[in-house]
Design a protein around this motif. Structure first.
Motif, PDB file in Angstrom:
ATOM      1  N   THR A  82       1.021  -1.097  -0.009  1.00  0.00           N
ATOM      2  CA  THR A  82       0.073   0.573  -0.078  1.00  0.00           C
ATOM      3  C   THR A  82       0.432   1.317  -0.027  1.00  0.00           C
ATOM      4  O   THR A  82       0.255   2.360  -0.573  1.00  0.00           O
ATOM      5  N   LYS A  83       1.822   1.693   0.978  1.00  0.00           N
ATOM      6  CA  LYS A  83       2.260   2.271   0.911  1.00  0.00           C
ATOM      7  C   LYS A  83       3.198   2.583  -0.597  1.00  0.00           C
ATOM      8  O   LYS A  83       3.801   4.435  -1.398  1.00  0.00           O
ATOM      9  N   VAL A  84       4.488   1.587  -1.286  1.00  0.00           N
ATOM     10  CA  VAL A  84       4.994   1.399  -2.111  1.00  0.00           C
ATOM     11  C   VAL A  84       3.617   2.470  -3.326  1.00  0.00           C
ATOM     12  O   VAL A  84       4.320   3.292  -4.252  1.00  0.00           O
ATOM     13  N   VAL A  85       2.636   1.885  -3.351  1.00  0.00           N
ATOM     14  CA  VAL A  85       1.432   2.124  -4.676  1.00  0.00           C
ATOM     15  C   VAL A  85       1.245   3.242  -4.511  1.00  0.00           C
ATOM     16  O   VAL A  85       1.251   4.114  -5.582  1.00  0.00           O
ATOM     17  N   LEU A  86       0.935   4.459  -2.975  1.00  0.00           N
ATOM     18  CA  LEU A  86       0.794   4.725  -2.473  1.00  0.00           C
ATOM     19  C   LEU A  86       1.623   6.471  -3.849  1.00  0.00           C
ATOM     20  O   LEU A  86       1.645   6.923  -3.464  1.00  0.00           O
ATOM     21  N   ILE A  87       2.784   6.080  -2.774  1.00  0.00           N
ATOM     22  CA  ILE A  87       4.060   6.599  -3.029  1.00  0.00           C
ATOM     23  C   ILE A  87       4.594   7.579  -4.456  1.00  0.00           C
ATOM     24  O   ILE A  87       4.674   7.900  -5.113  1.00  0.00           O
ATOM     25  N   GLU A  89       3.074   5.949  -7.491  1.00  0.00           N
ATOM     26  CA  GLU A  89       2.174   6.053  -8.095  1.00  0.00           C
ATOM     27  C   GLU A  89       0.892   6.982  -8.154  1.00  0.00           C
ATOM     28  O   GLU A  89       0.247   7.944  -8.290  1.00  0.00           O
ATOM     29  N   PHE A  90      -0.030   6.557  -6.944  1.00  0.00           N
ATOM     30  CA  PHE A  90      -1.431   7.247  -6.995  1.00  0.00           C
ATOM     31  C   PHE A  90      -1.380   8.571  -6.565  1.00  0.00           C
ATOM     32  O   PHE A  90      -1.814   9.445  -6.873  1.00  0.00           O
ATOM     33  N   ALA A  91      -0.060   9.113  -5.638  1.00  0.00           N
ATOM     34  CA  ALA A  91       0.008  10.285  -5.196  1.00  0.00           C
ATOM     35  C   ALA A  91       0.390  11.463  -5.524  1.00  0.00           C
ATOM     36  O   ALA A  91      -0.819  12.240  -5.604  1.00  0.00           O
ATOM     37  N   PRO A  92       1.132  11.054  -6.489  1.00  0.00           N
ATOM     38  CA  PRO A  92       1.936  11.880  -7.405  1.00  0.00           C
ATOM     39  C   PRO A  92       1.346  11.603  -8.598  1.00  0.00           C
ATOM     40  O   PRO A  92       0.434  13.222  -9.349  1.00  0.00           O
ATOM     41  N   THR A  93       0.337  11.216  -9.499  1.00  0.00           N
ATOM     42  CA  THR A  93      -0.368  11.279 -10.445  1.00  0.00           C
ATOM     43  C   THR A  93      -1.577  11.288 -10.164  1.00  0.00           C
ATOM     44  O   THR A  93      -2.182  12.108 -11.092  1.00  0.00           O
ATOM     45  N   ILE A  94      -2.350  10.381  -9.339  1.00  0.00           N
ATOM     46  CA  ILE A  94      -3.929  10.281  -9.319  1.00  0.00           C
ATOM     47  C   ILE A  94      -4.154  11.818  -8.957  1.00  0.00           C
ATOM     48  O   ILE A  94      -5.191  12.567  -9.342  1.00  0.00           O
ATOM     49  N   ILE A  95      -3.600  12.162  -7.407  1.00  0.00           N
ATOM     50  CA  ILE A  95      -3.952  13.373  -7.147  1.00  0.00           C
ATOM     51  C   ILE A  95      -3.639  14.710  -7.924  1.00  0.00           C
ATOM     52  O   ILE A  95      -4.005  15.509  -7.888  1.00  0.00           O
ATOM     53  N   SER A  96      -2.082  14.589  -8.968  1.00  0.00           N
ATOM     54  CA  SER A  96      -2.834  15.919  -9.717  1.00  0.00           C
ATOM     55  C   SER A  96      -3.625  15.925 -11.097  1.00  0.00           C
ATOM     56  O   SER A  96      -3.552  17.256 -11.129  1.00  0.00           O
ATOM     57  N   VAL A  97      -3.512  14.512 -11.261  1.00  0.00           N
ATOM     58  CA  VAL A  97      -5.285  14.700 -12.166  1.00  0.00           C
ATOM     59  C   VAL A  97      -6.312  14.942 -11.701  1.00  0.00           C
ATOM     60  O   VAL A  97      -7.116  16.154 -12.714  1.00  0.00           O
ATOM     61  N   ILE A  98      -6.256  14.875 -10.344  1.00  0.00           N
ATOM     62  CA  ILE A  98      -7.507  15.513 -10.086  1.00  0.00           C
ATOM     63  C   ILE A  98      -7.620  16.985  -9.953  1.00  0.00           C
ATOM     64  O   ILE A  98      -8.224  17.899 -10.292  1.00  0.00           O
ATOM     65  N   LEU A  99      -6.186  17.115  -9.428  1.00  0.00           N
ATOM     66  CA  LEU A  99      -5.871  19.008  -9.061  1.00  0.00           C
ATOM     67  C   LEU A  99      -6.335  19.954 -10.852  1.00  0.00           C
ATOM     68  O   LEU A  99      -6.508  20.909 -10.727  1.00  0.00           O
TER      69      LEU A  99
END
Length: 249
Positions: A82-87, A89-99
């Motif tokens: 969970t930690k690796v996936v969030l750091i 891919e999810f946090a930098p990429t998906i949150i950036s897409v939402i922003l």
């Protein structure tokens, strides 16, 4: 194709006008603080809400994948994965897409409205570098504050996975924390924030370009906002592929 190349050329020409020394530092600082509030602080709630629930979903999916695996996998690996996936891919990429959707539409509409109401023309007539005056504070605000939002997303996403374990009882708190504490190359974190900086630049500049170049009325501003969000997301996805190939291949 020629239209796309022409637009890219105009984009870089506009960047040349933007990336110059501000004419009045005190005014520029006030604009920068306002943009940090509008682009960053106002996105805090959305980032927090999204990260907690997606972190929980990722942890549950990891648990189901490990449980159905033919090879026994220790329980702490749920927290680690969970930690690796969030750091990564999810946090930098998906949150950036939402922003890109939230911030990008705001940037395009705000600059586009100034363009169609001839406020930008007035700035040019007064001898003000309108591109620098309007766009540079947005770029700096995005590049400064977006990494903080991504760091918050990482922390609360991992916490969301912890809450999912408490709610479902599928894994223990001790196992999840042990997984979080497992070694991960520090380069992953640097890579995540490098991506964040690139994405933040795209989120600020592409919508600003569409807003600055819009012509017509309010209908055209709305269309430009839609186009800006679409092209910003496309640019983020392409940049993500290129950066991943460069640094993780």
């Amino acid at each position: 194709m020629l239209k796309l190349l022409s637009a890219i050329g105009q984009y870089f020409l506009l960047l040349g006008k933007v990336i110059q020394k501000p004419q009045k530092r005190q005014v520029f600082f006030k604009l920068l603080m306002r943009e940090i509030n509008d682009l960053g602080v106002n996105s805090f709630g959305l980032t927090l809400f999204t990260s907690i629930f997606v972190g929980a979903v990722i942890a549950i999916q990891m648990y189901n994948n490990f449980r159905n695996s033919s090879i026994p996998i220790p329980a702490p690996f749920i927290g680690y994965a969970t930690k690796v996936v969030l750091i990564l891919e999810f946090a930098p990429t998906i949150i950036s897409v939402i922003l890109a959707g939230k911030v990008g539409s705001y940037i395009t509409s705000s600059i586009g409205t100034m363009r169609v109401t001839e406020q930008i023309d007035a700035l040019d007539i007064m001898g003000v570098n309108s591109a620098n005056f309007l766009i540079l504070p947005k770029i700096l605000a995005s590049v400064i504050f977006n990494p903080l939002l991504i760091a918050i997303s990482m922390v609360f996403g991992i916490w969301g996975g912890h809450l999912a374990g408490i709610a479902t009882g599928n894994w223990s708190r001790a196992d999840y924390i042990s997984g979080i504490q497992m070694y991960m190359p520090p380069f992953y974190i640097w890579y995540a924030f490098l991506k964040t900086a690139v994405f933040a630049f795209l989120i600020a500049t592409i919508p600003a370009f569409f807003g600055y170049k819009v012509s017509g009325g309010s209908l055209e501003v709305g269309r430009a906002s839609t186009q800006a969000v679409v092209w910003t997301i496309v640019a983020i996805i392409i940049a993500n592929l290129v950066l991943t190939q460069m640094f993780l291949s």
